[in-house]
Design an enzyme around this catalytic site. Structure first.
Site, PDB file in Angstrom:
ATOM      1  N   CYS A  94       0.834  -1.208   0.000  1.00 21.30           N
ATOM      2  CA  CYS A  94       0.000   0.000   0.000  1.00 21.30           C
ATOM      3  C   CYS A  94       0.865   1.253   0.000  1.00 21.30           C
ATOM      4  O   CYS A  94       1.719   1.416   0.878  1.00 21.30           O
ATOM      5  CB  CYS A  94      -0.901  -0.003   1.236  1.00 21.30           C
ATOM      6  N   CYS A 177      -7.840   2.055  -1.512  1.00 15.98           N
ATOM      7  CA  CYS A 177      -7.513   1.424  -0.232  1.00 15.98           C
ATOM      8  C   CYS A 177      -7.590  -0.089  -0.396  1.00 15.98           C
ATOM      9  O   CYS A 177      -8.601  -0.616  -0.862  1.00 15.98           O
ATOM     10  CB  CYS A 177      -8.489   1.909   0.836  1.00 15.98           C
ATOM     11  N   GLN A 301     -21.181  -6.024  11.363  1.00 11.32           N
ATOM     12  CA  GLN A 301     -19.747  -6.334  11.363  1.00 11.32           C
ATOM     13  C   GLN A 301     -19.159  -6.047   9.980  1.00 11.32           C
ATOM     14  O   GLN A 301     -19.763  -6.391   8.966  1.00 11.32           O
ATOM     15  CB  GLN A 301     -19.528  -7.811  11.715  1.00 11.32           C
ATOM     16  N   TYR A 330     -26.473  -7.009  23.899  1.00  7.22           N
ATOM     17  CA  TYR A 330     -25.779  -6.095  22.993  1.00  7.22           C
ATOM     18  C   TYR A 330     -25.981  -6.636  21.565  1.00  7.22           C
ATOM     19  O   TYR A 330     -25.032  -6.890  20.837  1.00  7.22           O
ATOM     20  CB  TYR A 330     -24.281  -5.998  23.316  1.00  7.22           C
ATOM     21  N   GLU A 351     -30.666  -4.325  23.330  1.00  8.39           N
ATOM     22  CA  GLU A 351     -29.781  -3.376  22.635  1.00  8.39           C
ATOM     23  C   GLU A 351     -30.221  -1.956  22.962  1.00  8.39           C
ATOM     24  O   GLU A 351     -31.408  -1.658  23.031  1.00  8.39           O
ATOM     25  CB  GLU A 351     -29.877  -3.673  21.119  1.00  8.39           C
ATOM     26  N   CYS A 426     -14.244  -7.445  21.142  1.00  5.24           N
ATOM     27  CA  CYS A 426     -13.259  -6.865  20.216  1.00  5.24           C
ATOM     28  C   CYS A 426     -12.136  -6.198  20.998  1.00  5.24           C
ATOM     29  O   CYS A 426     -11.309  -5.497  20.426  1.00  5.24           O
ATOM     30  CB  CYS A 426     -13.926  -5.875  19.251  1.00  5.24           C
TER      31      CYS A 426
END
Ligand code: SAH
Length: 470
Positions: A94, A177, A301, A330, A351, A426
């Site tokens: 890149c 990108c 996601q 969640y 949620e 995460c």
């Protein structure tokens, strides 16, 4: 804008030599250092005058000459020359890698990244759960289904698109990108070109004038459908009809275009006001054979292929037999709960985001899943409520944001006493903190798998099975 890179200075392709290219901006004292370890963000840790310094673009075991600078009492360092290279080092393909900052590990081979991520996770989760493996991608490029570009005017008063540099409001011009979707990159280019033709200026936050701020492109991995969200500073879009007609003509995969108005200062991308200017305002995509609706602001996601790997593992760890009452905490747009519902008696998703709940309800309906319901509430409050009503659940999926679960949530979870908890995270750091708490209340982590949702960055997703000790 002065920080947009001059096109001519771009050094594309595999021969790009970042270190040489960089020497002109080097300031400070030159010292030779050995990298003793790496931080969780993938920076090389070196020692300088008794202080530890984290330096980007350095790998464990390497020796380098670095330039050390002190500004406002803060030490910073930049690599000038590598004296000894790690055999895991690769040349990033890149051209924007160093200036952009969106990826942090493109100088490390993909195999090296997976090892690095699992070593770090094992370090953080030691004593809490065994990391059984890391599930990587066969082709780790162009994986993002959510793609963003920010606009600015360059020195020649030409509209250019790119990304904010890490921790700053400066924009690095990026044409292509390598982790974004290829079609999305092409649409970003078209929007920039057309903006010139339609006389649209980029929004200048300091002066408060201009129109275009960002373009957000979501593309369904399986459906190929594209949702374009133009983030603009005012709802008055001169030439809107012609602009949309031409855009859709040039990219027939575009199913919907949304105008999102954001006239606030700051780096939050989306504003509150939204107007659908073409199509239904959302796209559809599928996960594990089920169909989901994705709109501009709903959580989905960003790596579809790996999300399927993650959800399959989560479902496997939950060990559902069909008789269980399940909570999807969640739950976002209800993906995990809807996918698990086929193997459970009943699923309740909770949620905080109202729009996500709206999508979750619609997703359950579109998949004709009748045994799932959704609650729009803080997950912690919801759990406290369950506890007060003495409700019983057998399995709880937990998938909180980076900060992890609230104490209220965890306290009520242990009171609820489900047999199994499948915790998706995460952030291994907040995961470790929450596992430590749960361990104190008899929940033992029996299995942990890492799923690489974010190749070339230091981020990793973990899924953990916790079982109640009898
Ligand atoms: N499980 C979903 C979403 C995970 S992201 C998926 O796999 O797609 C985390 C979600 O937690 C987000 O949708 C966010 O809106 C929600 N959230 C954040 N804080 C919350 C809280 N206090 N209570 C309930 N939900 C919350």
């Amino acid at each position: 804008m002065k920080n947009i890179r001059d096109k001519k200075s771009k050094n594309k392709g595999k021969n790009f030599k970042r270190l040489d290219n960089n020497k002109s901006n080097i300031r400070g004292k030159l010292v030779t250092v050995d990298v003793v370890k790496t931080t969780i963000e993938g920076k090389g840790v070196v020692s300088y005058q008794g202080e530890e310094l984290a330096v980007a673009d350095l790998l464990e075991g390497e020796t380098a000459v670095i330039a050390i600078d002190r500004q406002n009492g803060q030490l910073s360092a930049k690599v000038v020359e590598l004296k000894r290279k790690s055999d895991r080092r690769v040349v990033s393909p890149c051209s924007y890698y160093e200036a952009c900052g969106g990826c942090q590990l493109q100088h490390l081979s993909y195999k090296g990244q997976l090892d690095f991520k699992s070593d770090k996770a094992m370090e953080v989760l030691r004593g809490l759960v065994e990391v059984r493996g890391v599930l990587g991608m066969d082709d780790p490029w162009n994986y993002r289904n959510k793609n963003l570009a920010t606009f600015a005017m360059d020195k020649g008063n030409r509209l250019a698109s790119g990304f904010y540099q890490e921790f700053s409001h400066k924009i690095v011009e990026v044409e292509d990108c390598l982790i974004q979707d290829a079609e999305a990159n092409a649409i970003i280019k078209t929007v920039s070109e057309m903006a010139g033709k339609f006389g649209l200026k980029a929004f200048d936050e300091d002066r408060g004038h201009g129109f275009l701020r960002h373009v957000l492109i979501r593309r369904g991995y399986y459906s190929g459908e594209v949702l374009v969200t133009l983030v603009v500073a005012s709802s008055v879009f001169k030439g809107q009809g012609n602009f949309v007609r031409e855009l859709v003509k040039r990219h027939s995969c575009i199913k919907s275009v949304v105008l999102n108005v954001n006239n606030k200062r700051g780096s939050v991308v989306l504003g509150r006001e939204e107007k659908v200017i073409y199509g239904p305002g959302f796209i559809e995509d599928s996960l594990l054979g089920l169909s989901f609706r994705v709109s501009s602001s709903s959580f989905y996601q960003i790596n579809t292929r790996q999300t399927e790997v993650l959800y399959t593992k989560a479902r496997e760890l939950a060990g559902l037999k069909g008789s269980e009452r399940v909570i999807d905490a969640y739950c976002g747009t209800g993906t995990i709960g809807i996918i698990a519902a086929g193997q459970a008696k009943e699923v309740v998703g909770v949620e905080l985001n109202r729009m996500a709940i709206r999508d979750a309800v619609s997703n359950a309906r579109r998949n004709r899943v009748g045994n799932v319901s959704f609650v729009n509430q803080d997950a912690g409050e919801f759990m406290v409520g369950l506890d007060a009503r003495c409700e019983l659940f057998d399995v709880v999926f937990v998938d909180p944001p980076r900060s992890g679960c609230s104490l209220d949530f965890l306290r009520s979870l242990v009171k609820l006493g489900p047999e199994r908890v499948v915790y998706i995270s995460c952030s291994v750091e907040s995961l470790a903190r929450d596992l430590e708490f749960l361990k104190g209340f008899g929940y033992v982590g029996s299995d942990c798998f890492l799923v690489d949702l974010f190749p070339w960055t230091y981020h990793i997703e973990a899924v953990v099975l916790l079982e109640k000790v009898k």
